[in-house]
Design a protein around this motif. Structure first.
Motif, PDB file in Angstrom:
ATOM      1  N   LYS A 179     -16.687 -55.633 -24.966  1.00  0.00           N
ATOM      2  CA  LYS A 179     -16.289 -57.106 -25.665  1.00  0.00           C
ATOM      3  C   LYS A 179     -14.631 -57.314 -25.407  1.00  0.00           C
ATOM      4  N   GLY A 180     -13.850 -56.153 -25.360  1.00  0.00           N
ATOM      5  CA  GLY A 180     -12.273 -56.139 -24.928  1.00  0.00           C
ATOM      6  C   GLY A 180     -12.155 -56.650 -23.612  1.00  0.00           C
ATOM      7  N   LEU A 181     -13.031 -56.246 -22.691  1.00  0.00           N
ATOM      8  CA  LEU A 181     -12.591 -56.601 -21.527  1.00  0.00           C
ATOM      9  C   LEU A 181     -13.075 -58.323 -21.467  1.00  0.00           C
ATOM     10  N   ALA A 182     -14.208 -58.567 -21.998  1.00  0.00           N
ATOM     11  CA  ALA A 182     -14.512 -59.800 -21.865  1.00  0.00           C
ATOM     12  C   ALA A 182     -13.708 -61.191 -22.560  1.00  0.00           C
ATOM     13  N   ALA A 183     -13.037 -60.338 -23.621  1.00  0.00           N
ATOM     14  CA  ALA A 183     -11.963 -61.245 -24.354  1.00  0.00           C
ATOM     15  C   ALA A 183     -10.659 -61.305 -23.573  1.00  0.00           C
TER      16      ALA A 183
END
Lengths: 178, 503
Positions: free
Chosen positions: B168-172
C-alpha cells in the motif's frame, strides 16, 4: 476468503476489495495515459510512458496485495511485513465509532459552502457553514452554537482581510462593504 | 565566502524584515496548533503553507521551521495539563508530565519540556549543519542517472518504512508521483490528465493537495469518528523554569534524548513519536532513579521532549543534503520550495547555498524564540483548549477554504482540497497513510525529469543506470528495499516451520 475457522474474514474481504480497487484504478490510469498525444518533440521515453508505468505499478501493487491476501493470510508472519496496518506518526488516536451520516453531512456542507463562497461572499456563507459543521460534529452547547459561528467568521475575516490583506470575496455584500 | 561568513549572511537574511515577525508568528502558531489535540505538526504546517505565498522562499522556510519546532513543544501542553497529547509524539511526555501536574508541579513540567526541548533542538541543528555541508559536496558528483536513482531509492525507502503496509505504501507513492504528471509536459508540450481544464495546465496545486490530505481529512475523521467528551481545562497554567540543580539532574536524560532524536530523525520514516518513546525508555535505563519514571520524574519529561525536538535537525539532514524528505513535515518544507519555483533535490545545497544557510540561521533563531514565545503563548493555548472541539473543527475547515483560495483566487483550489480531503480520509481508513503520496508528489517532478534526461543522454539505452557505479549501487539498494519485506516474511516462516518441527 476462508480463515482457519472456515468463516469469511471481514478484514480479508476488505483488503481484497482494496486490491481490486488498486487494479481497477491502475488500469484506468494506463488507459487514460495511452491517449496522451506524443507532442511536437518526443524524447526516447515520451510523455505517456511515465504515467503508464505508474498506472501499471499501482495495478501490480493491487495484484500482489490480492495474491498475498489469498495465499498467506493464515500465516502469522504475514502481519506487518506485507499488508497489515500498523501505527502512523501524524495520525490522532482515541476516536469513537464511525458515523457515515456525519461524514456525508460534513462533505455536503463543505461542497455547498464552496459553491456559495464566491457568488454570495464569505460573510454570508461562513456563519451557516460553521454552524452546520458544529451541529454535524455534535457536542456543542447552545451558547457555543449561537456565538461560535459569528465569532469564528468575524475573527477569520479580520485576520485575513485586514491582517494578511487577502481579498476575501464579498459577494452580494460587495456594495455595502466597499 | 567562508562557512562562518555564509552563516552570518544567513542570520542577516533571516532577521531581515519581516523575518523575525514571521518567525515569531510561525513558532506561536506551531505551539497553538501542536497544543490542539488533532492537529499534528504536519497539519499545522500544511495549514500555514498557503500563507507563505507572499513571502520569499527563505522566509517561507524559516516560518515553516518555526511552526514545526513550535508544534513539537505545543503537543506537550495538553499532555501535561489534561492528559491528552496534542501531538502523537507528546504521548511519552504525558506519562510523567501528568503525574507532575497531579503533584502540583505542572509549571515545572512545562518549563522542563520547553527548556530541554530547546536544548535538543539547538544541538540537532548544529549536527545538521555539520553533516549537510560535507554531504552536499558529496552529491556534486551526481549526474541525471544518479539523481534519478537516488530519488527512486528515497521514495522506495520511505514508502517501505513509513507506510503501514509495504504494498500500500508503494501504491500510495506511485499515486503521489502520478499527481505530478498532471498538466503540460514541458519536454513535449503534451497535455496530460487535464480533462480540458485550463486551471490544470500548470499541474495540481501542491498546497491544496497537502492541505486536503493532512488537514481536511483529519477534520473529516474527527467528525466521522467522534471521540468522547474532552476533559475540561480548568484553572491557570504558567511556566516555571528549571533551576540549575534541576537542569543538572535531567542532564543525562537530555543527552540521551538528543542522541536518540538526532539518530531517529536521520532515519527516513522513523518519526518524532518513535524517538520520544525510545528516548523515554533509554533515559529510564540510564537513569540513577529509574523507579521514579511513571510517578512524576523530571527526567521522564526531559528525555522525550528533547528527542521530540531533536528529530527536526536529524530529519533535515537527508532533506537538505539529498533532497529526500524523511517525514511529512520535511516534505512540506520541500513543498514550500516548489511553491517558490525551486526544484528540491540533491543539488539544493550547491545551487541555493544562501537559502540553505538562511534556513540554518532561521532554525537556530526559532529554537531560541521557543522559550519567550512558549512562555507568553501559554495563556492563549489555555484559552483555545477551553474552546469546544466543534468550534475548532468549523474554524479550521473555514481557514482551509480561505487559505487555499488565497493562493491564486481560484475556487478550484479549495475544491481540490475538499477532494483530497475525501481521498485522504479514504486512504487513512483503508490503511494508506498520506505520507508516501506527499513524498511522491514532492519528488515526482525530479524523478521523471531526471529519468527522461538520462535516457536522452544515453540515446534511449537503459544500461546507463547499471554502467555507472553510483547509479548501479543505488539500483541494487532500491531492489534490496523492494525485496526486504518478502525476505523478512520468508525468514519468519522458516523459523516457524523449524520451531514446529522441533516441537
Amino acid at each position: 476468503m476462508e480463515g482457519r475457522t472456515g468463516k469469511v474474514d471481514d478484514g480479508a474481504r476488505r483488503e481484497l476489495a482494496v486490491a481490486a480497487f488498486l487494479v481497477a484504478f491502475g488500469g484506468v490510469v494506463v488507459a487514460l495515459a495511452r491517449r496522451i498525444p506524443p507532442g511536437v518533440y518526443t524524447d526516447p521515453l515520451g510523455p505517456a510512458a511515465f504515467p503508464i508505468a505508474l498506472g501499471a505499478g499501482i495495478a501490480i501493487c493491487g495484484l500482489l496485495l490480492g495474491a498475498a491476501m489469498l495465499t498467506f493470510r493464515g500465516h502469522s508472519g504475514f502481519k506487518s511485513t506485507l499488508a497489515e496496518p500498523g501505527p502512523d506518526d501524524d495520525q490522532t488516536t482515541g476516536s469513537g465509532p464511525f458515523s457515515p451520516a456525519r461524514l456525508i453531512g460534513a462533505i455536503a456542507a463543505t461542497a455547498v459552502y464552496l459553491v456559495g463562497f464566491t457568488p454570495l461572499g464569505y460573510l454570508v456563507v461562513t456563519p451557516p457553514y460553521v454552524l452546520a459543521i458544529m451541529v454535524i460534529h455534535g457536542g456543542a452547547g447552545r451558547r457555543s452554537l449561537l456565538v461560535g459561528p459569528l465569532l469564528v467568521t468575524a475573527a477569520l475575516y479580520a485576520t485575513f482581510r485586514y491582517g494578511l490583506l487577502i481579498p476575501i470575496p464579498d459577494g452580494i455584500l460587495e456594495v455595502v462593504l466597499r | 565566502m567562508s562557512f562562518l561568513e555564509q552563516l552570518l549572511a544567513g542570520f542577516a537574511t533571516a532577521l531581515h524584515w519581516p523575518g523575525i515577525v514571521v518567525m515569531i508568528a510561525g513558532v506561536a502558531w506551531g505551539i497553538i496548533g501542536g497544543a490542539i489535540p488533532g492537529i499534528s505538526g504536519a497539519v499545522a504546517m500544511a495549514l500555514a503553507l498557503p500563507y507563505t505565498f507572499s513571502l520569499d522562499a527563505a522566509t517561507a522556510l524559516v516560518m515553516l521551521a518555526g511552526v514545526w519546532a513550535g508544534a513539537n513543544y505545543g503537543g506537550s501542553i495538553p499532555a501535561i495539563l489534561i492528559r491528552i497529547p496534542g501531538t502523537p509524539a507528546a504521548a511519552a511526555a504525558l506519562l510523567d508530565g501528568y503525574e507532575l501536574n497531579k503533584q502540583g508541579l505542572a509549571s515545572k513540567a512545562l518549563g522542563i519540556s520547553l527548556v530541554c526541548g530547546t536544548i535538543g533542538g539547538l544541538i540537532s541543528i548544529i549536527v545538521l549543519i555539520a553533516m549537510v555541508v560535507p554531504l552536499g559536496n558529496l552529491v556534486l558528483a551526481f549526474a541525471s542517472p544518479e539523481t534519478f536513482m537516488l530519488a527512486l531509492f528515497g521514495l522506495t525507502l520511505i514508502a517501505g518504512l513509513t507506510e503501514r503496509s509495504f504494498l500500500k505504501g508503494l501504491a500510495a507513492g506511485f499515486f503521489g508521483l502520478l499527481l505530478t504528471t498532471v498538466g503540460l509536459d514541458t519536454l513535449t508540450g503534451s497535455l496530460r490528465f487535464t480533462f480540458g481544464r485550463s486551471e490544470l495546465l500548470s499541474g495540481m496545486d501542491i498546497v491544496s493537495v497537502m492541505v486536503g490530505l493532512f488537514a481536511v481529512s483529519e477534520m473529516f475523521y474527527q467528525i466521522a469518528h467522534p471521540a468522547g467528551r474532552a476533559p475540561e481545562v480548568e484553572g491557570k497554567a504558567s511556566t516555571a523554569f528549571p533551576t540549575l540543580a534541576e537542569l543538572r539532574s535531567v542532564s543525562r536524560a537530555t543527552v540521551v534524548g538528543t542522541i536518540v532524536g538526532i539518530i531517529v530523525g536521520i532515519m527516513p520514516g522513523a518519526g518524532a513519536t518513535a524517538s520520544s518513546f525510545v528516548a523515554y525508555n533509554e533515559a529510564k535505563r540510564w537513569s540513577k532513579r529509574p523507579d521514579l519514571f511513571g510517578k512524576g520524574s523530571l527526567e521522564g519529561v526531559a528525555a522525550p521532549e528533547t528527542a521530540n525536538n531533536a528529530v527536526q535537525g536529524g530529519d533535515l539532514v537527508p532533506t537538505l543534503a539529498l533532497g529526500i524528505p524523511g517525514s511529512n513535515s520535511a516534505a512540506i518544507m520541500l513543498a514550500a520550495l516548489i511553491l517558490h519555483g525551486i526544484v528540491p533535490g540533491p543539488f539544493l545545497m550547491s545551487r541555493h547555498t544562501d537559502l540553505v544557510f538562511t534556513l540554518f540561521a532561521g532554525l537556530i533563531m526559532v529554537n531560541l524564540l521557543m522559550i519567550p514565545v512558549g512562555v507568553v503563548i501559554l495563556r492563549g493555548c489555555m484559552a483555545i483548549l477551553k474552546l469546544s472541539p466543534p468550534v475548532l473543527v468549523g474554524a479550521i475547515l473555514a481557514i482551509v477554504v480561505i487559505g487555499t483560495y488565497a493562493g491564486d483566487l481560484f475556487i478550484l483550489n479549495p475544491l481540490l482540497a475538499l477532494g483530497f480531503g475525501i481521498i485522504g480520509y479514504g486512504m487513512r481508513v483503508y490503511g494508506f497513510s498520506a505520507a508516501a503520496t506527499v513524498l511522491g508528489m514532492v519528488l515526482g517532478g525530479l524523478v521523471e525529469s531526471e529519468l527522461r534526461r538520462s535516457l536522452l543522454i544515453s540515446l534511449g539505452s537503459w544500461s546507463i543506470f547499471v554502467t555507472r557505479p553510483i547509479s548501479a549501487v543505488l539500483l541494487v539498494m532500491t531492489v534490496g528495499v523492494l525485496l526486504y519485506p518478502a525476505v523478512m516474511y520468508a525468514r519468519t516462516r522458516r523459523r516457524q516451520v523449524q520451531t514446529a518441527r522441533t516441537a
